[in-house]
Motif scaffolding. Structure first.
Motif, PDB file in Angstrom:
ATOM      1  N   ILE A  57     111.259 -29.215   5.933  1.00 25.69           N
ATOM      2  CA  ILE A  57     112.144 -29.096   4.770  1.00 25.69           C
ATOM      3  C   ILE A  57     111.317 -29.365   3.507  1.00 25.69           C
ATOM      4  CG2 ILE A  57     114.268 -29.805   5.991  1.00 25.69           C
ATOM      5  CD1 ILE A  57     113.783 -32.529   4.289  1.00 25.69           C
ATOM      6  N   ALA A  58     111.839 -28.976   2.353  1.00 26.22           N
ATOM      7  CA  ALA A  58     111.230 -29.266   1.037  1.00 26.22           C
ATOM      8  C   ALA A  58     109.721 -29.029   1.023  1.00 26.22           C
ATOM      9  CB  ALA A  58     111.555 -30.705   0.633  1.00 26.22           C
ATOM     10  N   SER A  59     109.313 -27.833   1.439  1.00 22.43           N
ATOM     11  CA  SER A  59     107.873 -27.567   1.585  1.00 22.43           C
ATOM     12  C   SER A  59     107.142 -27.641   0.237  1.00 22.43           C
ATOM     13  CB  SER A  59     107.655 -26.206   2.232  1.00 22.43           C
ATOM     14  OG  SER A  59     108.117 -25.188   1.372  1.00 22.43           O
ATOM     15  N   LEU A  60     107.832 -27.331  -0.860  1.00 20.56           N
ATOM     16  CA  LEU A  60     107.178 -27.454  -2.174  1.00 20.56           C
ATOM     17  C   LEU A  60     106.706 -28.893  -2.362  1.00 20.56           C
ATOM     18  CD1 LEU A  60     106.595 -26.309  -5.094  1.00 20.56           C
ATOM     19  CD2 LEU A  60     108.856 -27.128  -5.727  1.00 20.56           C
ATOM     20  N   TRP A  61     107.589 -29.831  -2.030  1.00 19.37           N
ATOM     21  CA  TRP A  61     107.284 -31.245  -2.235  1.00 19.37           C
ATOM     22  C   TRP A  61     106.307 -31.771  -1.187  1.00 19.37           C
ATOM     23  CZ3 TRP A  61     108.581 -34.079  -6.443  1.00 19.37           C
ATOM     24  CH2 TRP A  61     109.429 -33.445  -7.341  1.00 19.37           C
ATOM     25  N   GLN A  62     106.438 -31.292   0.048  1.00 21.37           N
ATOM     26  CA  GLN A  62     105.599 -31.836   1.122  1.00 21.37           C
ATOM     27  C   GLN A  62     104.199 -31.237   1.135  1.00 21.37           C
ATOM     28  OE1 GLN A  62     107.067 -33.594   4.337  1.00 21.37           O
ATOM     29  NE2 GLN A  62     109.031 -32.565   4.512  1.00 21.37           N
ATOM     30  N   LYS A  63     104.094 -29.943   0.768  1.00 19.68           N
ATOM     31  CA  LYS A  63     102.813 -29.268   0.977  1.00 19.68           C
ATOM     32  C   LYS A  63     102.150 -28.773  -0.296  1.00 19.68           C
ATOM     33  CE  LYS A  63     104.091 -27.662   5.514  1.00 19.68           C
ATOM     34  NZ  LYS A  63     103.145 -27.797   6.578  1.00 19.68           N
ATOM     35  N   ARG A  64     102.900 -28.636  -1.379  1.00 13.05           N
ATOM     36  CA  ARG A  64     102.324 -27.951  -2.535  1.00 13.05           C
ATOM     37  C   ARG A  64     102.346 -28.802  -3.807  1.00 13.05           C
ATOM     38  NH1 ARG A  64     104.522 -22.803  -3.831  1.00 13.05           N
ATOM     39  NH2 ARG A  64     106.558 -23.297  -2.969  1.00 13.05           N
ATOM     40  N   THR A  65     102.328 -30.121  -3.620  1.00 14.91           N
ATOM     41  CA  THR A  65     102.255 -30.997  -4.794  1.00 14.91           C
ATOM     42  C   THR A  65     101.196 -32.072  -4.566  1.00 14.91           C
ATOM     43  OG1 THR A  65     104.103 -32.225  -3.845  1.00 14.91           O
ATOM     44  CG2 THR A  65     104.619 -30.742  -5.654  1.00 14.91           C
ATOM     45  N   TYR A  66     100.716 -32.654  -5.660  1.00 13.14           N
ATOM     46  CA  TYR A  66      99.623 -33.626  -5.554  1.00 13.14           C
ATOM     47  C   TYR A  66     100.145 -35.015  -5.188  1.00 13.14           C
ATOM     48  CZ  TYR A  66     101.174 -34.272 -10.345  1.00 13.14           C
ATOM     49  OH  TYR A  66     101.947 -34.481 -11.444  1.00 13.14           O
ATOM     50  N   ASP A  67      99.184 -35.841  -4.736  1.00 16.02           N
ATOM     51  CA  ASP A  67      99.541 -37.139  -4.155  1.00 16.02           C
ATOM     52  C   ASP A  67     100.312 -38.048  -5.115  1.00 16.02           C
ATOM     53  OD1 ASP A  67      98.133 -36.181  -2.031  1.00 16.02           O
ATOM     54  OD2 ASP A  67      96.320 -37.362  -2.423  1.00 16.02           O
ATOM     55  N   ARG A  68      99.849 -38.120  -6.386  1.00 14.05           N
ATOM     56  CA  ARG A  68     100.418 -39.139  -7.280  1.00 14.05           C
ATOM     57  C   ARG A  68     101.639 -38.680  -8.061  1.00 14.05           C
ATOM     58  NH1 ARG A  68      95.437 -42.551  -9.473  1.00 14.05           N
ATOM     59  NH2 ARG A  68      96.895 -42.876 -11.182  1.00 14.05           N
ATOM     60  N   LYS A  95     106.836 -39.144  -5.109  1.00 13.72           N
ATOM     61  CA  LYS A  95     106.995 -37.959  -4.256  1.00 13.72           C
ATOM     62  C   LYS A  95     107.366 -38.395  -2.828  1.00 13.72           C
ATOM     63  CE  LYS A  95     103.343 -35.306  -2.090  1.00 13.72           C
ATOM     64  NZ  LYS A  95     102.242 -34.369  -2.249  1.00 13.72           N
ATOM     65  N   ARG A  96     106.693 -39.454  -2.302  1.00 11.71           N
ATOM     66  CA  ARG A  96     106.971 -39.914  -0.930  1.00 11.71           C
ATOM     67  C   ARG A  96     108.431 -40.368  -0.807  1.00 11.71           C
ATOM     68  NH1 ARG A  96     105.428 -38.031   3.226  1.00 11.71           N
ATOM     69  NH2 ARG A  96     107.530 -38.377   3.954  1.00 11.71           N
ATOM     70  N   GLN A  97     108.892 -41.125  -1.804  1.00  8.16           N
ATOM     71  CA  GLN A  97     110.286 -41.602  -1.759  1.00  8.16           C
ATOM     72  C   GLN A  97     111.259 -40.428  -1.804  1.00  8.16           C
ATOM     73  OE1 GLN A  97     109.788 -44.225  -5.129  1.00  8.16           O
ATOM     74  NE2 GLN A  97     110.204 -46.021  -3.856  1.00  8.16           N
ATOM     75  N   PHE A  98     110.935 -39.444  -2.634  1.00 14.38           N
ATOM     76  CA  PHE A  98     111.833 -38.290  -2.752  1.00 14.38           C
ATOM     77  C   PHE A  98     111.876 -37.509  -1.437  1.00 14.38           C
ATOM     78  CE2 PHE A  98     112.788 -33.911  -4.508  1.00 14.38           C
ATOM     79  CZ  PHE A  98     114.132 -34.179  -4.747  1.00 14.38           C
ATOM     80  N   ILE A  99     110.704 -37.334  -0.806  1.00 17.31           N
ATOM     81  CA  ILE A  99     110.667 -36.609   0.477  1.00 17.31           C
ATOM     82  C   ILE A  99     111.434 -37.399   1.544  1.00 17.31           C
ATOM     83  CG2 ILE A  99     109.154 -35.791   2.344  1.00 17.31           C
ATOM     84  CD1 ILE A  99     107.033 -35.250   0.098  1.00 17.31           C
ATOM     85  N   ASP A 100     111.226 -38.717   1.578  1.00 20.86           N
ATOM     86  CA  ASP A 100     111.953 -39.547   2.564  1.00 20.86           C
ATOM     87  C   ASP A 100     113.460 -39.401   2.368  1.00 20.86           C
ATOM     88  OD1 ASP A 100     109.586 -40.360   3.610  1.00 20.86           O
ATOM     89  OD2 ASP A 100     109.594 -42.353   2.679  1.00 20.86           O
ATOM     90  N   TYR A 101     113.863 -39.404   1.102  1.00 15.08           N
ATOM     91  CA  TYR A 101     115.293 -39.228   0.791  1.00 15.08           C
ATOM     92  C   TYR A 101     115.793 -37.875   1.310  1.00 15.08           C
ATOM     93  CZ  TYR A 101     119.264 -37.800  -2.143  1.00 15.08           C
ATOM     94  OH  TYR A 101     120.466 -37.295  -2.586  1.00 15.08           O
TER      95      TYR A 101
END
Ligand SMILES: Cc1cc2nc3c(=O)[nH]c(=O)nc-3n(C[C@H](O)[C@H](O)[C@H](O)COP(=O)(O)OP(=O)(O)OC[C@H]3O[C@@H](n4cnc5c(N)ncnc54)[C@H](O)[C@@H]3O)c2cc1C
Ligand SMILES: NC(=O)C1=CN([C@@H]2O[C@H](COP(=O)(O)OP(=O)(O)OC[C@H]3O[C@@H](n4cnc5c(N)ncnc54)[C@H](OP(=O)(O)O)[C@@H]3O)[C@@H](O)[C@H]2O)C=CC1
Ligand SMILES: O=C(O)C(=O)Cc1c[nH]c2ccccc12
Length: 426
Positions: A57-68, A95-101
């Motif tokens: 899910i949310a591949s933009l956030w998981q795969k196509r954005t930078y770490d910070r 980003k990690r919190q948003f993906i977890d959500y």
């Protein structure tokens, strides 16, 4: 109709069939917009199928954005319908919190997208009154074609579906590393390098800042103009302030006030090569989709000279870039922070609701519903809050139609049953 549904429920492998009749809508895309629409449909008891080209899910956030990366709007503008962010989330979730959500959101509403399934085409068949959605399923060893047949189609493939890669003279022969911002993870591997960052939107600014923080030397290309606003004004979120003002004041006046406030906080930024557009920041976002930069520290690095602002590019040549002012810079790598585009025109065979640029022709709040069961979620140019508002409207509308159709179907079935009973009495 009932027979078709019964057929569709049967075991796929047994029939070796390559198509499925979907009871309810097909949603294309499992990003925030697709998930929000699915969740709202779940609440209404409407079944659906979500198709996602990536393996998550949310591949933009998981795969196509930078770490910070962090959300740059306050959290209350970024949560999806029916399930708020956890209370301990900071004002600007990471980003990690948003993906977890988002993962917990999908789990909470029991949304199980069909992954690795890329929609190749979708067209409405006037004769049958159904949408025909063709996909290619990619597994480790092979590719299989599938088709979904459905009454309604929700386009949720996003405003950022494909990267924009500019065609600049000499770029392909440049020699050094050239990546798009969507493949930039961290400045770690650019340590000590001279990096040309092409573009000065939020991506260009934040990549440049991250490069500075990893001891690289970025030069950032500003070919036209840009609105830079502080993320906060006197401790209050700039975006929230704008939303509050919009309740009472016309857009043009809010834009003027934002610019006065930005000037008070940031001073004159034109002297650093950051020319402001003649249209105000909110009007530009609404009409052209160009998001103002919400500064999280890049401006300070521009002031200190750590980020070197340069004008447009003329051409690249072995290890060098030539700028429109004739200046030549030696560079090691290039990050293209040149933006994104919608991919809808490449697969949706329809010309009435969507325009050639892949956005609905009607602007917010009218761009969520087309004809013949076609819907668009997440094309409002209003980020995640726009996606949420689309999702709620779409689910409400589909549920209404679905319930009416189901009721009619049930009434017809009961009538047929009654006829059978009365016939059997003879
Ligand atoms: C770096 C970055 C930061 C951002 N930060 C914010 C922010 O802080 N706040 C905010 O409000 N907005 C932000 N945005 C805007 C962003 O558009 C939204 O956050 C959000 O991701 C939009 O959700 P979406 O579901 O519409 O699109 P996406 O998240 O792009 O999801 C679309 C999905 O559709 C899939 N897809 C595409 N084509 C096909 C196909 N043909 N077949 C099957 N699947 C397909 C994609 O793989 C993707 O998973 C940011 C955008 C970027 C690029
Ligand atoms: N923290 C966050 O929440 C972040 C959010 N985002 C969001 O992601 C979305 C996309 O942002 P972004 O990736 O910055 O894309 P944008 O579309 O906002 O910016 C693209 C930039 O590239 C420039 N550009 C394009 N082509 C060329 C070229 N050939 N030569 C020179 N410059 C060029 C554009 O200049 P011009 O204006 O002249 O066309 C513009 O400055 C936005 O909505 C943004 O807000 C992005 C990063 C972080
Ligand atoms: O970050 C983004 O891409 C957004 O689209 C968020 C957003 C929606 N409306 C805005 C207005 C000003 C700054 C950011 C946004």
């Amino acid at each position: 109709m009932e027979n078709l549904f019964r057929l569709a429920d049967q075991d796929q492998d047994f029939f070796q069939r390559k198509w499925t009749l979907v009871n309810g809508p097909v949603i294309v895309g499992a990003g925030p917009s697709g998930l929000a629409t699915a969740a709202c449909l779940k609440e209404q008891g409407v079944p659906f199928v979500v198709l996602e080209r990536a393996d998550c899910i949310a591949s933009l956030w998981q795969k196509r954005t930078y770490d910070r990366l962090k959300l740059h709007l306050p959290k209350q503008f970024c949560q999806l319908p029916k399930l708020p962010f956890p209370e301990d989330f900071p004002e600007y979730p990471t980003k990690r919190q948003f993906i977890d959500y988002l993962e917990s959101y999908a789990k909470h509403f029991d949304i199980n997208p069909k992954f690795n399934e890329c929609v190749q085409s979708a067209r409405y068949d006037e004769t049958s009154g159904f949408w025909r959605v063709k996909t290619i399923v990619t597994s480790d060893s092979n590719k299989t074609e599938f088709e979904y047949v459905c009454r309604s189609l929700v386009v949720a493939t996003g405003e950022n579906a494909e990267c924009v890669l500019p065609d600049i003279e000499g770029l392909s022969e440049f020699g050094g590393e050239v990546i798009h911002a969507c493949d930039y993870k961290s400045g770690e591997k650019f340590k000590g390098q001279k990096v040309l960052v092409v573009g000065c939107g939020n991506s260009g600014m934040e990549v440049s800042l991250d490069l500075c923080n990893h001891n690289a030397s970025p030069s950032m290309v500003v070919r036209s103009s840009v609105h830079v606003l502080p993320r906060e004004i006197f401790g209050k979120s700039t975006f929230e302030l704008a939303v509050l003002m919009m309740k009472w004041l016309p857009l043009w006046l809010v834009d003027k006030l934002m610019l006065i406030l930005a000037w008070l906080v940031l001073g004159n930024i034109e002297k650093y090569g950051l020319k402001r557009p003649s249209t105000g920041p909110l009007e530009l976002k609404n009409t052209k989709g160009k998001t103002p930069v919400l500064d999280i520290g890049a401006l300070e690095k521009i002031r200190s000279g750590d980020i070197n602002v340069v004008p447009g590019i003329k051409r690249f040549s072995g290890g060098q870039v030539e700028l429109v002012n004739g200046e030549k810079l030696d560079i090691d790598s290039v990050v293209l922070a040149t933006g994104y585009r919608s991919n809808v025109p490449s697969w949706l065979q329809e010309g009435e609701f969507f325009s050639k640029n892949g956005y609905p022709k009607a602007s917010f709040p009218h761009g969520w519903k087309g004809k013949a069961g076609l819907y668009a979620a997440g094309f409002t140019r209003r980020g995640l809050s726009g996606a949420s508002s689309d999702a709620m409207r779409i689910a409400q509308d589909i549920a209404q139609v679905f319930k009416d159709e189901t009721k009619q179907l049930r009434m017809r079935t009961v009538a047929r049953h009654r006829r059978c009973i009365s016939l059997s009495q003879f």
